[in-house]
Design an enzyme around this catalytic site. Sequence first.
Site, PDB file in Angstrom:
ATOM      1  N   CYS A  59      -0.994 -26.521  17.937  1.00 29.53           N
ATOM      2  CA  CYS A  59      -0.673 -25.101  18.132  1.00 29.53           C
ATOM      3  C   CYS A  59      -1.533 -24.475  19.221  1.00 29.53           C
ATOM      4  CB  CYS A  59      -0.854 -24.336  16.828  1.00 29.53           C
ATOM      5  SG  CYS A  59       0.201 -24.915  15.486  1.00 29.53           S
ATOM      6  N   ASP A  79      20.928  -7.620  24.714  1.00 27.91           N
ATOM      7  CA  ASP A  79      21.863  -7.027  23.766  1.00 27.91           C
ATOM      8  C   ASP A  79      21.449  -7.278  22.328  1.00 27.91           C
ATOM      9  OD1 ASP A  79      22.345  -9.732  23.652  1.00 27.91           O
ATOM     10  OD2 ASP A  79      24.466  -9.624  24.182  1.00 27.91           O
TER      11      ASP A  79
END
Length: 228
Positions: A46, A139
Amino acid sequence: MPGMLLGDIFPNFEADSTFGRMKLHDYLGDSWGVLFSHPRDFTPVCTTELGRAAQLSPEFSKRNVKLIGLSVDRLEEHHSWSKDIMAYNNMEPGSEFPFPIIADDRRELVETLGMLDPEEKDQSGMPLSARCVFVIGPDKKLKLSILYPATTGRNFDEILRVIDSLQLTAHNRVATPVDWRPGNSVMVPPSIPETEASTLFPAGVYTKDLPSGKKYLRYTPQPSAHQQ
Protein backbone atom coordinates in the site's frame (compact mmCIF):
# COMPACT_ATOMS: atom_id res chain seq x y z
CA MET A 1 -19.12 -5.68 -7.95
CA PRO A 2 -22.42 -6.04 -6.07
CA GLY A 3 -24.91 -3.26 -6.66
CA MET A 4 -22.77 -1.13 -9.01
CA LEU A 5 -22.81 -1.36 -12.80
CA LEU A 6 -21.14 0.75 -15.45
CA GLY A 7 -23.32 3.76 -16.11
CA ASP A 8 -24.84 3.81 -12.62
CA ILE A 9 -24.82 7.09 -10.71
CA PHE A 10 -22.12 6.73 -8.06
CA PRO A 11 -23.45 7.07 -4.48
CA ASN A 12 -23.12 10.61 -3.13
CA PHE A 13 -21.71 9.44 0.20
CA GLU A 14 -20.40 11.70 2.95
CA ALA A 15 -17.27 10.73 4.88
CA ASP A 16 -14.34 11.99 6.94
CA SER A 17 -11.02 12.32 5.12
CA THR A 18 -7.58 13.81 5.58
CA PHE A 19 -8.95 16.88 3.72
CA GLY A 20 -11.87 17.17 6.14
CA ARG A 21 -15.47 16.08 5.87
CA MET A 22 -16.39 15.52 2.22
CA LYS A 23 -19.52 14.86 0.20
CA LEU A 24 -18.39 13.00 -2.90
CA HIS A 25 -20.35 14.80 -5.62
CA ASP A 26 -19.57 18.22 -4.17
CA TYR A 27 -15.87 17.38 -3.89
CA LEU A 28 -15.67 16.17 -7.48
CA GLY A 29 -17.60 19.10 -8.94
CA ASP A 30 -17.08 19.04 -12.72
CA SER A 31 -13.97 16.83 -12.45
CA TRP A 32 -13.43 13.17 -13.12
CA GLY A 33 -12.66 11.09 -10.05
CA VAL A 34 -10.64 8.01 -9.16
CA LEU A 35 -11.72 6.44 -5.88
CA PHE A 36 -9.39 3.62 -4.89
CA SER A 37 -9.21 1.49 -1.76
CA HIS A 38 -6.23 -0.18 -0.11
CA PRO A 39 -6.13 -2.92 2.57
CA ARG A 40 -4.39 -1.15 5.49
CA ASP A 41 -2.17 1.77 6.37
CA PHE A 42 1.46 1.09 7.37
CA THR A 43 1.73 -1.91 5.04
CA PRO A 44 4.41 -2.35 2.34
CA VAL A 45 2.46 -2.76 -0.90
CA CYS A 46 0.00 0.00 0.00
CA THR A 47 2.85 2.39 0.76
CA THR A 48 4.36 1.82 -2.69
CA GLU A 49 0.94 2.25 -4.33
CA LEU A 50 -0.02 5.50 -2.66
CA GLY A 51 3.52 6.71 -3.16
CA ARG A 52 3.19 6.17 -6.91
CA ALA A 53 -0.26 7.78 -6.94
CA ALA A 54 1.20 10.81 -5.16
CA GLN A 55 4.04 11.02 -7.71
CA LEU A 56 1.54 10.91 -10.57
CA SER A 57 -0.96 13.34 -9.00
CA PRO A 58 0.15 16.21 -11.32
CA GLU A 59 -0.62 13.98 -14.33
CA PHE A 60 -4.08 13.22 -12.98
CA SER A 61 -4.63 16.94 -12.35
CA LYS A 62 -3.69 17.73 -15.97
CA ARG A 63 -6.55 15.45 -17.00
CA ASN A 64 -9.01 17.12 -14.59
CA VAL A 65 -9.05 14.02 -12.38
CA LYS A 66 -9.27 14.06 -8.58
CA LEU A 67 -7.73 11.13 -6.67
CA ILE A 68 -9.35 9.83 -3.48
CA GLY A 69 -7.90 7.03 -1.36
CA LEU A 70 -9.87 4.91 1.11
CA SER A 71 -9.24 2.21 3.70
CA VAL A 72 -10.70 0.87 6.94
CA ASP A 73 -8.16 2.75 9.07
CA ARG A 74 -8.84 5.72 11.33
CA LEU A 75 -8.21 9.32 10.30
CA GLU A 76 -5.29 9.69 12.74
CA GLU A 77 -3.56 6.70 11.16
CA HIS A 78 -4.01 8.18 7.68
CA HIS A 79 -2.34 11.43 8.73
CA SER A 80 0.56 9.58 10.37
CA TRP A 81 1.03 7.11 7.53
CA SER A 82 1.00 9.84 4.87
CA LYS A 83 4.29 11.09 6.36
CA ASP A 84 5.81 7.65 5.70
CA ILE A 85 4.56 7.75 2.12
CA MET A 86 6.09 11.17 1.55
CA ALA A 87 9.39 9.97 3.03
CA TYR A 88 9.25 6.93 0.70
CA ASN A 89 8.88 9.40 -2.20
CA ASN A 90 11.70 11.60 -0.85
CA MET A 91 9.27 14.51 -0.59
CA GLU A 92 10.07 17.48 1.59
CA PRO A 93 9.10 16.97 5.27
CA GLY A 94 5.99 18.99 6.05
CA SER A 95 4.72 18.86 2.46
CA GLU A 96 0.98 18.42 2.09
CA PHE A 97 -0.14 15.04 0.83
CA PRO A 98 -1.65 15.71 -2.62
CA PHE A 99 -5.02 13.95 -2.30
CA PRO A 100 -7.48 12.97 0.45
CA ILE A 101 -7.67 9.54 2.09
CA ILE A 102 -11.08 8.56 3.46
CA ALA A 103 -11.32 6.98 6.92
CA ASP A 104 -13.82 4.11 6.81
CA ASP A 105 -13.01 2.44 10.12
CA ARG A 106 -16.67 1.38 10.51
CA ARG A 107 -16.41 -0.40 7.12
CA GLU A 108 -19.62 1.18 5.88
CA LEU A 109 -18.33 2.29 2.48
CA VAL A 110 -16.21 -0.77 1.71
CA GLU A 111 -19.22 -3.00 2.35
CA THR A 112 -21.67 -0.82 0.41
CA LEU A 113 -19.33 -0.48 -2.58
CA GLY A 114 -18.17 -4.14 -2.64
CA MET A 115 -14.56 -3.33 -1.79
CA LEU A 116 -13.84 -6.17 0.67
CA ASP A 117 -11.41 -9.04 0.02
CA PRO A 118 -12.77 -12.12 1.87
CA GLU A 119 -9.43 -13.96 1.52
CA GLU A 120 -7.39 -11.34 3.39
CA LYS A 121 -8.17 -10.65 7.04
CA ASP A 122 -6.73 -8.49 9.82
CA GLN A 123 -5.55 -9.78 13.21
CA SER A 124 -9.11 -9.78 14.54
CA GLY A 125 -10.35 -11.89 11.61
CA MET A 126 -12.15 -9.06 9.82
CA PRO A 127 -11.77 -8.94 6.01
CA LEU A 128 -9.56 -6.20 4.63
CA SER A 129 -10.50 -3.85 1.84
CA ALA A 130 -9.33 -5.03 -1.57
CA ARG A 131 -7.45 -2.87 -4.09
CA CYS A 132 -10.48 -1.52 -5.87
CA VAL A 133 -10.48 1.24 -8.50
CA PHE A 134 -13.55 3.22 -9.52
CA VAL A 135 -13.37 5.86 -12.25
CA ILE A 136 -16.23 8.34 -12.00
CA GLY A 137 -17.13 10.74 -14.81
CA PRO A 138 -18.11 14.41 -14.46
CA ASP A 139 -21.73 13.22 -14.82
CA LYS A 140 -21.14 11.21 -11.59
CA LYS A 141 -21.63 7.92 -13.45
CA LEU A 142 -19.36 4.91 -12.99
CA LYS A 143 -17.13 4.68 -16.07
CA LEU A 144 -14.78 1.86 -15.04
CA SER A 145 -14.17 -0.53 -12.16
CA ILE A 146 -11.18 -2.79 -11.49
CA LEU A 147 -10.91 -5.10 -8.48
CA TYR A 148 -7.50 -6.44 -7.46
CA PRO A 149 -6.91 -8.82 -4.53
CA ALA A 150 -5.02 -7.44 -1.56
CA THR A 151 -1.90 -9.37 -2.59
CA THR A 152 -1.51 -7.63 -5.99
CA GLY A 153 -0.28 -4.06 -6.31
CA ARG A 154 -1.80 -1.85 -9.01
CA ASN A 155 -0.20 -0.05 -11.94
CA PHE A 156 -1.17 3.63 -11.76
CA ASP A 157 0.38 4.33 -15.16
CA GLU A 158 -2.23 1.93 -16.55
CA ILE A 159 -4.99 3.79 -14.70
CA LEU A 160 -3.78 7.01 -16.36
CA ARG A 161 -3.82 5.25 -19.75
CA VAL A 162 -7.37 4.06 -19.16
CA ILE A 163 -8.49 7.58 -18.27
CA ASP A 164 -6.92 8.89 -21.50
CA SER A 165 -9.00 6.34 -23.39
CA LEU A 166 -12.19 7.10 -21.45
CA GLN A 167 -11.85 10.83 -22.01
CA LEU A 168 -11.07 10.43 -25.70
CA THR A 169 -13.94 8.03 -26.38
CA ALA A 170 -16.37 10.16 -24.34
CA HIS A 171 -16.19 12.84 -27.05
CA ASN A 172 -15.34 10.83 -30.17
CA ARG A 173 -17.03 7.84 -31.78
CA VAL A 174 -13.91 5.69 -31.63
CA ALA A 175 -12.49 2.81 -29.62
CA THR A 176 -8.92 2.26 -28.45
CA PRO A 177 -7.16 -1.04 -29.29
CA VAL A 178 -4.92 -3.19 -27.14
CA ASP A 179 -1.97 -1.37 -25.55
CA TRP A 180 -3.17 1.96 -27.02
CA ARG A 181 -1.30 5.08 -25.95
CA PRO A 182 -2.20 8.73 -26.63
CA GLY A 183 -1.12 9.61 -30.16
CA ASN A 184 -1.58 6.10 -31.53
CA SER A 185 -4.22 5.27 -34.13
CA VAL A 186 -7.69 4.42 -32.85
CA MET A 187 -10.38 2.07 -34.17
CA VAL A 188 -13.60 2.87 -35.98
CA PRO A 189 -16.47 0.88 -34.43
CA PRO A 190 -18.33 -1.55 -36.73
CA SER A 191 -21.60 0.33 -36.05
CA ILE A 192 -20.42 3.27 -38.20
CA PRO A 193 -21.10 2.73 -41.93
CA GLU A 194 -18.23 3.33 -44.34
CA THR A 195 -19.92 6.35 -45.91
CA GLU A 196 -20.37 8.00 -42.52
CA ALA A 197 -16.85 7.06 -41.39
CA SER A 198 -15.29 8.96 -44.30
CA THR A 199 -17.12 12.10 -43.15
CA LEU A 200 -16.48 11.63 -39.44
CA PHE A 201 -12.77 10.98 -39.88
CA PRO A 202 -11.35 13.36 -42.52
CA ALA A 203 -7.80 12.23 -41.68
CA GLY A 204 -8.68 8.93 -43.37
CA VAL A 205 -9.77 5.41 -42.49
CA TYR A 206 -7.73 2.36 -43.42
CA THR A 207 -8.84 -1.27 -43.16
CA LYS A 208 -6.69 -4.30 -42.45
CA ASP A 209 -7.26 -7.18 -44.85
CA LEU A 210 -8.20 -10.43 -43.10
CA PRO A 211 -8.67 -14.03 -44.30
CA SER A 212 -12.40 -13.80 -43.58
CA GLY A 213 -12.72 -10.89 -45.99
CA LYS A 214 -14.68 -8.97 -43.34
CA LYS A 215 -13.80 -5.28 -43.12
CA TYR A 216 -14.10 -4.81 -39.38
CA LEU A 217 -10.53 -3.83 -38.42
CA ARG A 218 -10.69 -0.14 -39.33
CA TYR A 219 -8.21 2.43 -38.04
CA THR A 220 -7.97 6.20 -38.14
CA PRO A 221 -5.46 8.69 -36.67
CA GLN A 222 -6.37 9.77 -33.16
CA PRO A 223 -8.76 12.75 -33.26
CA SER A 224 -8.51 15.56 -30.73
CA ALA A 225 -10.46 14.94 -27.54
CA HIS A 226 -13.41 17.15 -28.60
CA GLN A 227 -13.22 16.83 -32.38
CA GLN A 228 -16.63 15.23 -32.85
